[in-house]
Design a protein around this motif. Structure first.
Motif, PDB file in Angstrom:
ATOM      1  N   THR A 143      72.367  11.396   1.984  1.00  0.00           N
ATOM      2  CA  THR A 143      73.310  11.344   3.094  1.00  0.00           C
ATOM      3  C   THR A 143      72.984  10.080   3.888  1.00  0.00           C
ATOM      4  O   THR A 143      72.064   9.346   3.551  1.00  0.00           O
ATOM      5  CB  THR A 143      73.197  12.589   3.995  1.00  0.00           C
ATOM      6  N   ALA A 144      73.748   9.832   4.972  1.00  0.00           N
ATOM      7  CA  ALA A 144      73.506   8.643   5.779  1.00  0.00           C
ATOM      8  C   ALA A 144      73.522   9.009   7.254  1.00  0.00           C
ATOM      9  O   ALA A 144      74.155   9.990   7.672  1.00  0.00           O
ATOM     10  CB  ALA A 144      74.562   7.584   5.486  1.00  0.00           C
ATOM     11  N   TYR A 145      72.814   8.220   8.065  1.00  0.00           N
ATOM     12  CA  TYR A 145      72.770   8.452   9.511  1.00  0.00           C
ATOM     13  C   TYR A 145      72.722   7.128  10.252  1.00  0.00           C
ATOM     14  O   TYR A 145      72.527   6.058   9.646  1.00  0.00           O
ATOM     15  CB  TYR A 145      71.565   9.316   9.874  1.00  0.00           C
ATOM     16  N   THR A 146      72.926   7.199  11.552  1.00  0.00           N
ATOM     17  CA  THR A 146      72.880   6.017  12.403  1.00  0.00           C
ATOM     18  C   THR A 146      71.900   6.264  13.542  1.00  0.00           C
ATOM     19  O   THR A 146      71.325   7.350  13.654  1.00  0.00           O
ATOM     20  CB  THR A 146      74.262   5.699  13.004  1.00  0.00           C
ATOM     21  N   ALA A 147      71.751   5.275  14.414  1.00  0.00           N
ATOM     22  CA  ALA A 147      70.842   5.413  15.557  1.00  0.00           C
ATOM     23  C   ALA A 147      71.513   6.094  16.736  1.00  0.00           C
ATOM     24  O   ALA A 147      70.849   6.444  17.719  1.00  0.00           O
ATOM     25  CB  ALA A 147      70.330   4.036  15.981  1.00  0.00           C
ATOM     26  N   GLY A 148      72.819   6.299  16.649  1.00  0.00           N
ATOM     27  CA  GLY A 148      73.590   6.787  17.785  1.00  0.00           C
ATOM     28  C   GLY A 148      73.533   8.284  18.038  1.00  0.00           C
ATOM     29  O   GLY A 148      72.858   9.044  17.333  1.00  0.00           O
ATOM     30  N   VAL A 149      74.305   8.680  19.056  1.00  0.00           N
ATOM     31  CA  VAL A 149      74.364  10.082  19.500  1.00  0.00           C
ATOM     32  C   VAL A 149      74.768  11.010  18.367  1.00  0.00           C
ATOM     33  O   VAL A 149      74.258  12.126  18.245  1.00  0.00           O
ATOM     34  CB  VAL A 149      75.349  10.228  20.686  1.00  0.00           C
ATOM     35  N   GLU A 150      75.701  10.549  17.531  1.00  0.00           N
ATOM     36  CA  GLU A 150      76.231  11.393  16.453  1.00  0.00           C
ATOM     37  C   GLU A 150      75.155  11.817  15.453  1.00  0.00           C
ATOM     38  O   GLU A 150      75.294  12.830  14.785  1.00  0.00           O
ATOM     39  CB  GLU A 150      77.359  10.667  15.714  1.00  0.00           C
ATOM     40  N   SER A 151      74.073  11.054  15.372  1.00  0.00           N
ATOM     41  CA  SER A 151      73.007  11.380  14.426  1.00  0.00           C
ATOM     42  C   SER A 151      71.701  11.773  15.095  1.00  0.00           C
ATOM     43  O   SER A 151      71.011  12.694  14.648  1.00  0.00           O
ATOM     44  CB  SER A 151      72.736  10.189  13.494  1.00  0.00           C
ATOM     45  N   THR A 152      71.341  11.071  16.161  1.00  0.00           N
ATOM     46  CA  THR A 152      70.028  11.283  16.782  1.00  0.00           C
ATOM     47  C   THR A 152      70.100  11.883  18.178  1.00  0.00           C
ATOM     48  O   THR A 152      69.071  12.289  18.723  1.00  0.00           O
ATOM     49  CB  THR A 152      69.270   9.947  16.885  1.00  0.00           C
ATOM     50  N   ILE A 202      62.195  10.667   9.945  1.00  0.00           N
ATOM     51  CA  ILE A 202      62.369  12.070   9.579  1.00  0.00           C
ATOM     52  C   ILE A 202      63.626  12.583  10.261  1.00  0.00           C
ATOM     53  O   ILE A 202      64.239  11.895  11.081  1.00  0.00           O
ATOM     54  CB  ILE A 202      61.155  12.934   9.992  1.00  0.00           C
ATOM     55  N   GLY A 203      64.024  13.803   9.941  1.00  0.00           N
ATOM     56  CA  GLY A 203      65.193  14.409  10.573  1.00  0.00           C
ATOM     57  C   GLY A 203      65.125  15.919  10.445  1.00  0.00           C
ATOM     58  O   GLY A 203      64.570  16.436   9.472  1.00  0.00           O
ATOM     59  N   SER A 204      65.694  16.611  11.414  1.00  0.00           N
ATOM     60  CA  SER A 204      65.618  18.077  11.411  1.00  0.00           C
ATOM     61  C   SER A 204      66.296  18.691  10.194  1.00  0.00           C
ATOM     62  O   SER A 204      65.920  19.775   9.742  1.00  0.00           O
ATOM     63  CB  SER A 204      66.248  18.632  12.699  1.00  0.00           C
ATOM     64  N   ALA A 205      67.309  17.995   9.653  1.00  0.00           N
ATOM     65  CA  ALA A 205      68.038  18.519   8.497  1.00  0.00           C
ATOM     66  C   ALA A 205      67.522  17.957   7.181  1.00  0.00           C
ATOM     67  O   ALA A 205      68.013  18.316   6.108  1.00  0.00           O
ATOM     68  CB  ALA A 205      69.529  18.210   8.629  1.00  0.00           C
ATOM     69  N   ILE A 206      66.523  17.080   7.258  1.00  0.00           N
ATOM     70  CA  ILE A 206      66.000  16.446   6.044  1.00  0.00           C
ATOM     71  C   ILE A 206      64.825  17.260   5.533  1.00  0.00           C
ATOM     72  O   ILE A 206      63.701  17.153   6.039  1.00  0.00           O
ATOM     73  CB  ILE A 206      65.578  14.990   6.325  1.00  0.00           C
ATOM     74  N   ARG A 207      65.087  18.078   4.552  1.00  0.00           N
ATOM     75  CA  ARG A 207      64.079  18.964   3.979  1.00  0.00           C
ATOM     76  C   ARG A 207      64.077  18.829   2.459  1.00  0.00           C
ATOM     77  O   ARG A 207      65.101  18.583   1.841  1.00  0.00           O
ATOM     78  CB  ARG A 207      64.348  20.426   4.376  1.00  0.00           C
ATOM     79  N   GLY A 208      62.906  19.030   1.879  1.00  0.00           N
ATOM     80  CA  GLY A 208      62.789  18.954   0.425  1.00  0.00           C
ATOM     81  C   GLY A 208      62.994  17.530  -0.064  1.00  0.00           C
ATOM     82  O   GLY A 208      62.457  16.579   0.503  1.00  0.00           O
ATOM     83  N   THR A 209      63.789  17.376  -1.105  1.00  0.00           N
ATOM     84  CA  THR A 209      63.988  16.053  -1.702  1.00  0.00           C
ATOM     85  C   THR A 209      65.175  15.297  -1.097  1.00  0.00           C
ATOM     86  O   THR A 209      65.497  14.200  -1.544  1.00  0.00           O
ATOM     87  CB  THR A 209      64.209  16.174  -3.221  1.00  0.00           C
ATOM     88  N   ARG A 210      65.816  15.865  -0.102  1.00  0.00           N
ATOM     89  CA  ARG A 210      66.955  15.189   0.527  1.00  0.00           C
ATOM     90  C   ARG A 210      66.492  13.915   1.224  1.00  0.00           C
ATOM     91  O   ARG A 210      65.415  13.860   1.828  1.00  0.00           O
ATOM     92  CB  ARG A 210      67.638  16.114   1.532  1.00  0.00           C
ATOM     93  N   ILE A 211      67.329  12.868   1.176  1.00  0.00           N
ATOM     94  CA  ILE A 211      67.025  11.579   1.803  1.00  0.00           C
ATOM     95  C   ILE A 211      68.223  11.117   2.622  1.00  0.00           C
ATOM     96  O   ILE A 211      69.370  11.221   2.177  1.00  0.00           O
ATOM     97  CB  ILE A 211      66.670  10.519   0.738  1.00  0.00           C
ATOM     98  N   ASP A 212      67.951  10.619   3.826  1.00  0.00           N
ATOM     99  CA  ASP A 212      68.968  10.104   4.739  1.00  0.00           C
ATOM    100  C   ASP A 212      68.831   8.587   4.827  1.00  0.00           C
ATOM    101  O   ASP A 212      67.779   8.081   5.214  1.00  0.00           O
ATOM    102  CB  ASP A 212      68.771  10.725   6.127  1.00  0.00           C
TER     103      ASP A 212
END
Length: 239
Positions: A143-152, A202-212
């Motif tokens: 998946t993908a994320y940004t530094a903004g409110v929508e992700s962090t 890291i991320g709260s939804a990033i678990r196991g082998t998932r990568i953001d």
């Protein structure tokens, strides 16, 4: 009361049982590192069937067993690894793995041993053409994320805006968020179809082998969506 013929038959049966038992024990060495031989042994018939299947598949596609590798790539054997599992992780025939490494005795596989991987046949194009050692192969969801409110949840005015868990500034084309219990912080990973990235967040939804994957643009991150069953190679010498 047993006669001599019955005794002879009983003796033959006992010999067969002992012989078959020894053969079954030897077959346990077909796949496993020496520390894990007793776990999931395969029979010699299954071993031969796998080799035969790979040979037939190569004959149908016209692909040779061996190809010249574009750059030196090695895999560091982990405890519990099997030759069959390693060959399937890299998408190469088992017979190729045996031939490239000159393996005559599969039971000699040891944790920490380095196996040569034909990178061209495995579809590996690591950067720089330099020798690389792969210590782990994963099948990941991206998946993908940004530094903004929508992700962090952080705005540009926040003092930690754009700062990763490792303390570095997030950078597109380099930073990825991982589960550190699977991929340690600081690891360099090669993501199939994406390239080389660094485990920095890291991320709260990033678990196991998932990568953001970190991206600067919100719409680009949304358009990236979810990509499943992507091969990820964790490289040695990092973290």
């Amino acid at each position: 009361m047993l006669n001599s013929r019955s005794i002879s038959r009983l003796t033959i049966c006992l010999i067969l049982i002992v012989t078959l038992g020894a053969a079954a024990e030897r077959s346990a060495y077909a796949y496993h590192t020496s520390a894990d031989l007793a776990e999931t042994a395969m029979s010699s018939q299954e071993w031969d069937a796998i080799l035969q299947r790979d040979t037939e598949a190569e004959a149908q596609t016209g692909s040779p067993v061996l190809k010249t590798q574009s750059s030196p790539v090695s895999y560091k054997v982990r405890s519990g690894d099997t030759l069959y599992r390693i060959s399937r992780s890299f998408g190469i025939p088992l017979q190729t793995l045996l031939a490239v490494n000159g393996i005559d005795d599969p039971g000699s596989l040891q944790a920490g041993q380095q196996l040569q991987i034909p990178s061209e046949q495995a579809g590996l194009e690591l950067p720089g053409g330099q020798a690389s050692i792969i210590r782990q192969v994963l099948t990941s969801t991206l998946t993908a994320y940004t530094a903004g409110v929508e992700s962090t949840g952080k705005k540009p005015s926040h003092p930690d805006y754009g700062i990763t868990y490792s303390g570095s500034k997030a950078e597109e084309g380099r930073t990825v968020a991982v589960d550190p219990s699977v991929i340690p912080m600081g690891s360099t990973v090669f993501i199939d179809g994406i390239g080389v990235r660094k485990a920095e967040d890291i991320g709260s939804a990033i678990r196991g082998t998932r990568i953001d994957l970190f991206m600067d643009d919100v719409q680009q991150a949304r358009d990236f969506g979810v990509k499943k069953n992507v091969k990820v190679y964790v490289l040695e010498g990092t973290a």
